[in-house]
Design a protein around this motif. Structure first.
Motif, PDB file in Angstrom:
ATOM      1  N   GLN A  12      17.983 -15.200 -10.187  1.00 13.47           N
ATOM      2  CA  GLN A  12      17.356 -14.779 -11.357  1.00 13.47           C
ATOM      3  C   GLN A  12      16.737 -13.355 -11.310  1.00 13.47           C
ATOM      4  OE1 GLN A  12      13.807 -17.516 -12.054  1.00 13.47           O
ATOM      5  NE2 GLN A  12      13.011 -15.879 -13.327  1.00 13.47           N
ATOM      6  N   VAL A  13      16.409 -12.804 -10.291  1.00  8.71           N
ATOM      7  CA  VAL A  13      15.952 -11.420 -10.030  1.00  8.71           C
ATOM      8  C   VAL A  13      17.201 -10.431  -9.866  1.00  8.71           C
ATOM      9  CG1 VAL A  13      13.640 -11.763  -9.632  1.00  8.71           C
ATOM     10  CG2 VAL A  13      15.246 -11.486  -7.900  1.00  8.71           C
ATOM     11  N   CYS A  50       7.638  -1.160  -9.578  1.00 10.14           N
ATOM     12  CA  CYS A  50       7.072  -1.512  -8.483  1.00 10.14           C
ATOM     13  C   CYS A  50       5.772  -0.878  -7.815  1.00 10.14           C
ATOM     14  CB  CYS A  50       8.150  -1.475  -7.235  1.00 10.14           C
ATOM     15  SG  CYS A  50       7.684  -2.307  -5.646  1.00 10.14           S
ATOM     16  N   VAL A 100       7.317  -5.633   0.161  1.00 10.77           N
ATOM     17  CA  VAL A 100       6.887  -5.040  -0.904  1.00 10.77           C
ATOM     18  C   VAL A 100       7.184  -3.453  -0.927  1.00 10.77           C
ATOM     19  CG1 VAL A 100       4.851  -4.458  -2.601  1.00 10.77           C
ATOM     20  CG2 VAL A 100       4.755  -6.426  -1.213  1.00 10.77           C
ATOM     21  N   CYS A 101       6.485  -2.731   0.336  1.00 17.56           N
ATOM     22  CA  CYS A 101       6.687  -1.178   0.145  1.00 17.56           C
ATOM     23  C   CYS A 101       8.224  -0.808   0.441  1.00 17.56           C
ATOM     24  CB  CYS A 101       5.622  -0.620   0.752  1.00 17.56           C
ATOM     25  SG  CYS A 101       4.020  -1.318   0.533  1.00 17.56           S
ATOM     26  N   MET A 161       0.841  -1.244  -0.166  1.00 19.74           N
ATOM     27  CA  MET A 161       0.129  -0.011   0.118  1.00 19.74           C
ATOM     28  C   MET A 161       0.823   1.307  -0.030  1.00 19.74           C
ATOM     29  SD  MET A 161      -3.048  -0.522  -0.411  1.00 19.74           S
ATOM     30  CE  MET A 161      -4.123   0.708   0.773  1.00 19.74           C
ATOM     31  N   HIS A 162       2.121   1.112  -0.484  1.00 23.50           N
ATOM     32  CA  HIS A 162       2.967   2.186  -0.558  1.00 23.50           C
ATOM     33  C   HIS A 162       2.360   3.184  -1.603  1.00 23.50           C
ATOM     34  CE1 HIS A 162       4.233  -0.286  -3.398  1.00 23.50           C
ATOM     35  NE2 HIS A 162       5.257   0.598  -4.028  1.00 23.50           N
ATOM     36  N   PRO A 206      11.751 -14.946  -3.453  1.00 24.88           N
ATOM     37  CA  PRO A 206      12.310 -14.014  -4.365  1.00 24.88           C
ATOM     38  C   PRO A 206      11.719 -13.733  -5.596  1.00 24.88           C
ATOM     39  CG  PRO A 206      13.978 -15.570  -3.377  1.00 24.88           C
ATOM     40  CD  PRO A 206      12.635 -15.850  -3.104  1.00 24.88           C
ATOM     41  N   VAL A 207      11.071 -14.451  -6.150  1.00 22.67           N
ATOM     42  CA  VAL A 207      10.275 -14.297  -7.337  1.00 22.67           C
ATOM     43  C   VAL A 207       8.767 -13.799  -7.215  1.00 22.67           C
ATOM     44  CG1 VAL A 207      11.584 -15.784  -9.074  1.00 22.67           C
ATOM     45  CG2 VAL A 207       9.753 -16.779  -7.773  1.00 22.67           C
ATOM     46  N   HIS A 246      19.559 -14.473 -17.627  1.00 25.00           N
ATOM     47  CA  HIS A 246      19.141 -13.467 -16.387  1.00 25.00           C
ATOM     48  C   HIS A 246      20.073 -12.625 -16.266  1.00 25.00           C
ATOM     49  CE1 HIS A 246      15.066 -15.033 -15.899  1.00 25.00           C
ATOM     50  NE2 HIS A 246      15.743 -16.206 -15.729  1.00 25.00           N
ATOM     51  N   GLN A 247      21.369 -12.409 -16.897  1.00 27.85           N
ATOM     52  CA  GLN A 247      22.288 -11.613 -16.304  1.00 27.85           C
ATOM     53  C   GLN A 247      22.054 -10.287 -17.124  1.00 27.85           C
ATOM     54  OE1 GLN A 247      25.268 -12.433 -14.791  1.00 27.85           O
ATOM     55  NE2 GLN A 247      23.962 -14.139 -14.126  1.00 27.85           N
ATOM     56  N   LEU A 304      11.079  -7.675 -13.855  1.00 26.29           N
ATOM     57  CA  LEU A 304      12.161  -8.019 -13.252  1.00 26.29           C
ATOM     58  C   LEU A 304      12.407  -9.673 -13.257  1.00 26.29           C
ATOM     59  CD1 LEU A 304      12.190  -6.040 -10.045  1.00 26.29           C
ATOM     60  CD2 LEU A 304      13.561  -5.436 -11.874  1.00 26.29           C
ATOM     61  N   LEU A 305      11.428 -10.447 -13.423  1.00 24.52           N
ATOM     62  CA  LEU A 305      11.820 -11.756 -13.617  1.00 24.52           C
ATOM     63  C   LEU A 305      12.156 -12.176 -15.041  1.00 24.52           C
ATOM     64  CD1 LEU A 305       8.531 -13.049 -11.342  1.00 24.52           C
ATOM     65  CD2 LEU A 305      11.269 -12.838 -10.849  1.00 24.52           C
ATOM     66  N   PRO A 365      21.367 -11.049 -10.226  1.00 24.81           N
ATOM     67  CA  PRO A 365      22.492 -11.912 -10.261  1.00 24.81           C
ATOM     68  C   PRO A 365      23.836 -11.523  -9.607  1.00 24.81           C
ATOM     69  CG  PRO A 365      21.694 -11.038 -12.619  1.00 24.81           C
ATOM     70  CD  PRO A 365      20.876 -10.483 -11.486  1.00 24.81           C
ATOM     71  N   ASP A 366      23.667 -10.435  -9.065  1.00 25.41           N
ATOM     72  CA  ASP A 366      24.728 -10.056  -8.463  1.00 25.41           C
ATOM     73  C   ASP A 366      24.488 -10.162  -6.742  1.00 25.41           C
ATOM     74  OD1 ASP A 366      26.011  -9.038 -10.504  1.00 25.41           O
ATOM     75  OD2 ASP A 366      25.099  -6.872 -10.354  1.00 25.41           O
ATOM     76  N   PRO A 382      10.046  -9.529  -6.320  1.00 22.48           N
ATOM     77  CA  PRO A 382      11.116  -9.531  -6.933  1.00 22.48           C
ATOM     78  C   PRO A 382      11.867  -8.301  -6.816  1.00 22.48           C
ATOM     79  CG  PRO A 382       9.705  -9.479  -8.619  1.00 22.48           C
ATOM     80  CD  PRO A 382       8.941  -9.888  -7.239  1.00 22.48           C
ATOM     81  N   ASP A 383      10.980  -6.881  -6.675  1.00 26.67           N
ATOM     82  CA  ASP A 383      11.456  -5.786  -6.275  1.00 26.67           C
ATOM     83  C   ASP A 383      12.690  -5.665  -5.041  1.00 26.67           C
ATOM     84  OD1 ASP A 383      10.404  -3.855  -8.386  1.00 26.67           O
ATOM     85  OD2 ASP A 383       8.736  -5.190  -7.597  1.00 26.67           O
ATOM     86  N   SER A 396      11.038  -1.726  -0.681  1.00 24.20           N
ATOM     87  CA  SER A 396      11.817  -1.447  -1.649  1.00 24.20           C
ATOM     88  C   SER A 396      11.826  -0.186  -2.422  1.00 24.20           C
ATOM     89  CB  SER A 396      11.713  -2.591  -2.401  1.00 24.20           C
ATOM     90  OG  SER A 396      10.127  -2.432  -3.358  1.00 24.20           O
ATOM     91  N   SER A 397      10.642   0.416  -2.413  1.00 21.31           N
ATOM     92  CA  SER A 397      10.486   1.844  -3.217  1.00 21.31           C
ATOM     93  C   SER A 397      11.289   2.795  -2.708  1.00 21.31           C
ATOM     94  CB  SER A 397       9.223   2.098  -3.580  1.00 21.31           C
ATOM     95  OG  SER A 397       8.596   1.012  -4.261  1.00 21.31           O
ATOM     96  N   PHE A 398      11.412   2.911  -1.396  1.00 21.46           N
ATOM     97  CA  PHE A 398      11.830   4.058  -0.609  1.00 21.46           C
ATOM     98  C   PHE A 398      13.406   4.004  -0.300  1.00 21.46           C
ATOM     99  CE2 PHE A 398       7.319   4.020  -0.655  1.00 21.46           C
ATOM    100  CZ  PHE A 398       6.948   5.036  -0.787  1.00 21.46           C
ATOM    101  N   HIS A 456      15.862  -7.783  -5.817  1.00 22.73           N
ATOM    102  CA  HIS A 456      16.526  -7.067  -6.843  1.00 22.73           C
ATOM    103  C   HIS A 456      17.224  -5.721  -6.369  1.00 22.73           C
ATOM    104  CE1 HIS A 456      17.400  -5.099 -10.952  1.00 22.73           C
ATOM    105  NE2 HIS A 456      16.883  -4.217 -10.533  1.00 22.73           N
TER     106      HIS A 456
END
Lengths: 113, 304
Positions: free
Chosen positions: B249-250, A38, B187-188, A1-2, B212-213, A95-96, A85-86, B252-253, B216-217, B190-192, B220
């Protein structure tokens, strides 16, 4: 809910622009949404309506301009377009990949009175 | 707009030295009239409660908070606060890590063990984010670490502005480490951007290996994944290799370390990772200062 907090920021921008550009009502907000940003579009619409209630943008339309995700494939060594992203590189399946664009959320245009 | 901290007119004020001004015509917000009112308990005087207003949220429309700024990128304002935090931390040689996870991953237990084990090595402070209680902050304070609690009310994540105020209150020691324990939510947060050096995502083996999938954000954007509760692996049907493959997968590093906050297994590698990051931060600062000193010497010799 961001998305609620994001809509708060959008309303802030509208109020500031209303002072700077001298308008009193917002009819439409055109918002560019990157495929990798996102953000859930439906949640954004719902929260936009809630947050703008009683404001200069009450009832305003929210038009979302979707922008594709861009990435750099380390295997192919070239830019590619990805939907999320997937997603693997559409050329080699690897996926690199590194995101290079399509992860922003930006107000592009306002229709105002 | 308030020119002390940039808060917009009408925003909730936070009790504390750095931010105790009231704007003309502004009502004193609920949070100040009822300090520590969120649980009815005694106020510690160090908590930041963004959810104590009538709406129990820091978000607007429903909120006591409203900013007026010029910006086009929706997250630009947050990013500006985050950049200020980053600069503030950087010039003091402080490593800041943003710990993110879903609820129940064992993040607080992991942090408590870490803070206890490393207390003698370098100064550690904690910014503790939660929706409502100060339970986790009390667990951290019991270790002796300086801790500031941020309550977000119904808010689902910390933001750059909240963390900036928490740092002002915390005044973490130079050359130390600040852990920011974010709200339990994959979820949230990750954006901030909070101005941290890195996000560390904690995932426990009692959760699905596909987290992770599914989210993903977050994976990532994280530099390190701590796979926690590994002591439970013999009792679970959790495909560890698949989980790590999903994370790569989301991202690589992403680096992955397996730990158990209950037994301490794997913590040596986690501390080594931390030490490496801290050294990197200090070397970066030393390089900056040497460059500045060289410029000053050059200016001196020009004058001479």
């Amino acid at each position: 809910m961001h998305e609620m907090a994001l809509c708060e920021s959008i309303l802030d921008i509208l109020q500031e622009q209303a002072k700077a550009q001298r308008f009193s009502r917002v009819r439409t907000v055109r918002l560019e949404v990157g495929a990798l940003s996102c953000v859930e579009s439906e949640a954004l619409r719902f929260n936009f309506e809630v947050v703008t209630r009683g404001s200069l943008a009450e009832g305003a339309g929210l038009e979302l301009i979707e922008v594709a995700g861009e990435a750099w494939c380390l295997v192919c060594a070239q830019p590619v377009t990805v939907g999320g992203l997937l997603d693997a590189c559409p050329l080699c399946g690897s996926h690199q990949t590194q995101v290079t664009g399509g992860d922003t959320l930006q107000i592009k245009e306002l229709e105002v009175d | 707009m308030c020119n002390v901290c940039g808060c917009g007119e009408g925003e909730a004020r936070v009790e504390g030295e750095a931010h105790n001004h009231v704007h003309e015509g502004q009502q004193i917000p609920w949070a100040l009239r009822n300090p520590g009112g969120n649980g009815g308990g005694a106020a510690s005087g160090r908590d930041l409660d963004y959810g104590a207003g009538p709406a129990h949220a820091h978000a607007p429309g429903l909120s006591q908070s409203r900013m007026v700024q010029i910006e086009q990128d929706v997250l630009e304002k947050n990013d500006r606060y985050a950049a200020e935090n980053r600069e503030w931390l950087s010039e003091r040689g402080i490593l800041a890590l943003n710990l993110v996870s879903s609820p129940g991953s064992g993040k607080t237990t992991l942090l408590t063990r870490t803070v206890t084990d490393l207390a003698e090595r370098y100064p550690i402070s904690v910014v503790e984010g939660d929706q409502q209680t100060r339970n986790d902050a009390e667990r951290l304070r019991a270790t002796g670490a300086a801790t500031v609690q941020i309550n977000t009310g119904k808010g689902c994540h910390l933001d750059g502005h909240m963390v900036g105020h928490a740092l002002e209150r915390l005044q973490p020691a130079e050359h130390g480490v600040v852990f920011i324990e974010n709200v339990g939510n994959l979820v949230c947060p990750s954006s901030f951007d909070l101005g941290e050096d890195a996000k560390v995502v904690v995932l426990s083996v009692t959760e699905g290996e596909d987290k992770p999938v599914k989210y993903p954000d977050m994976f990532h954007r994280a530099d390190l994944m701590l796979l926690n509760k590994t002591d439970l692996l013999p009792h679970l049907d959790f495909d560890k290799d698949q989980c790590i493959a999903y994370a790569r997968q989301v991202n690589p590093d992403i680096e992955v370390l397996e730990v158990s906050a209950t037994t301490g297994e794997g913590f040596a590698a986690w501390y080594e990772w931390l030490e490496g990051r801290r050294k990197g931060r200090l070397e970066h600062l030393a390089g900056d200062l040497e460059l500045r000193a060289a410029r000053l010497r050059a200016a001196l010799s020009e004058n001479g």
